[in-house]
Design a protein around this motif. Sequence first.
Motif, short mmCIF file in Angstrom:
data_model
loop_
_atom_site.label_atom_id
_atom_site.label_comp_id
_atom_site.label_asym_id
_atom_site.label_seq_id
_atom_site.Cartn_x
_atom_site.Cartn_y
_atom_site.Cartn_z
N LEU A 24 -1.84 3.76 -6.49
CA LEU A 24 -1.58 2.33 -6.36
C LEU A 24 -2.71 1.66 -5.57
N HIS A 25 -3.09 0.47 -6.01
CA HIS A 25 -4.07 -0.32 -5.26
C HIS A 25 -3.54 -1.74 -5.05
N PRO A 26 -3.11 -2.06 -3.83
CA PRO A 26 -2.77 -3.45 -3.55
C PRO A 26 -4.07 -4.26 -3.42
N HIS A 40 -8.62 3.47 1.20
CA HIS A 40 -9.38 3.15 -0.02
C HIS A 40 -10.48 2.13 0.28
CU CU Z 1 -6.40 1.43 -3.33
#
Ligand code: CU
Length: 454
Positions: free
Chosen positions: A385-387, A442
């Motif tokens: 997942l990347h917010p 990230h």
């Molecule tokens: Cu991310």
Amino acid sequence: MSFTRRQILGGLVGLGVVGLGAGGARYWLGRSLDAKTHDYELIAAPLDLELVAGHTTPAWAYGGQAPGVELRSRQGDWLRVRFINKLDEPTTIHWHGIRVPLEMDGVPYVSQLPVLPGEYFDYRFKTDDAGSFWYHPHLSSAHQLGRGLVGPLIVEEREPTGFRHEKVLSLKTWHVDQEGAFTAFSVPREAAREGTRGRLTTINGKPLPTVELPAGQVVRLRILNLDNTVTYRLNLPGAEARIYSLDGHPVEPRNLGKEYWLGPGMRIELAIKVPAEGTELPLRNGPLRLATLKSVASSEAPGDWPAALPANPVPEPDLEKAEVLRFNFEWAATLASATGQPNNYWQINGKAWDINDKTCADRPIAKLKKDGHYIFELRNMAQYLHPIHLHGMAFKVLDSDRKSIIPYFTDTYLLGKNETARIALVADNPGIWMFHCHVIDHMETGLMAAIEVA
Ligand code: CU
Ligand code: C2O
Ligand code: CU
């Protein structure tokens, strides 16, 4: 875009004294105050916390609290924060989700120089949007946020809303062991996957709290994810709950449904109809209890669902004339640790951000024309997942190939596994704006870029 320390300090001299109160602005829920400014003196300093009973954790705090002291402003008013750094390392404050001029955005070497130990910096900006926002440093993020430098910032509506009661719940999962000692905020193996998780989940700094709510009333729950890594799968089984706002922007009220995934940096405002006195309801992350909501006696007449909250003054993107830009969020295993370079596991359109290179922002990944209309196609090439968060401007989420979207404005969109989503915006705020994943691991290992609006 660069400036000298002298220019920054020189800029402070003319400012004068802002008349700071001890605890900050006075504020009364649902009443309009005449005050046009909300003034705070905010100190970042070490603070020993008792997160684990009988043990101390050497946290870092804003205003003697971690999560930090709650800042409040009102829509259309000015928030003025004299920030004093009593830590032994440089820091800044970024106002997540607030549409501020670049000089107030808190990004080191782009907006301002880092605030050195013993220095102060005056942040002053108008809060045009009402909603739930937050603040945090924008350097050495893994450990500065990890140690507790995160705090809620609430901007109240200009006119009273139908809500008479509210609670702010700041979620954070601390990187501590059973004795309260910090564990690693970032582990390379984890950074290359979902990000390094903490172990101790807390709400407003307390594990498994009981939150008392007035029986029969409708309470506005402002739930903020101030964590470095965790996406909380929020659910409230047995509760009557409706969503009123997402990430600081109102939505047409609708039922919470089974579960809402609140990624790092994201916020949700729920209205909950509190059941009869003595009822206990769990607030959960998936199957795990985060808190117990307990209804207590209330003498007020029962409340009903308030009307939708008024929309914020965000410009509406014109999709017909919008230019489309594509952003691929990729996994890229370039383990450079042997050379002393940071590990880059992630990149946007083939480029990794280097947190140690102060000149990255001089090479923006996209240049937008001031007041131009844009559609961004966001593509997650990986299974994590990347917010995805943008500074300086709110954007409208249009659609996704993985879920049905009711278009809404936000500052952070949780891009799921292999998902492609489209967002749109009017580039009305000139500056260099960070565009990054809010999983701190990230962002610090490549998943960040700068977008120029000129
Ligand atoms: Cu991310
Ligand atoms: Cu919450 Cu770049 O920020
Ligand atoms: Cu931000």
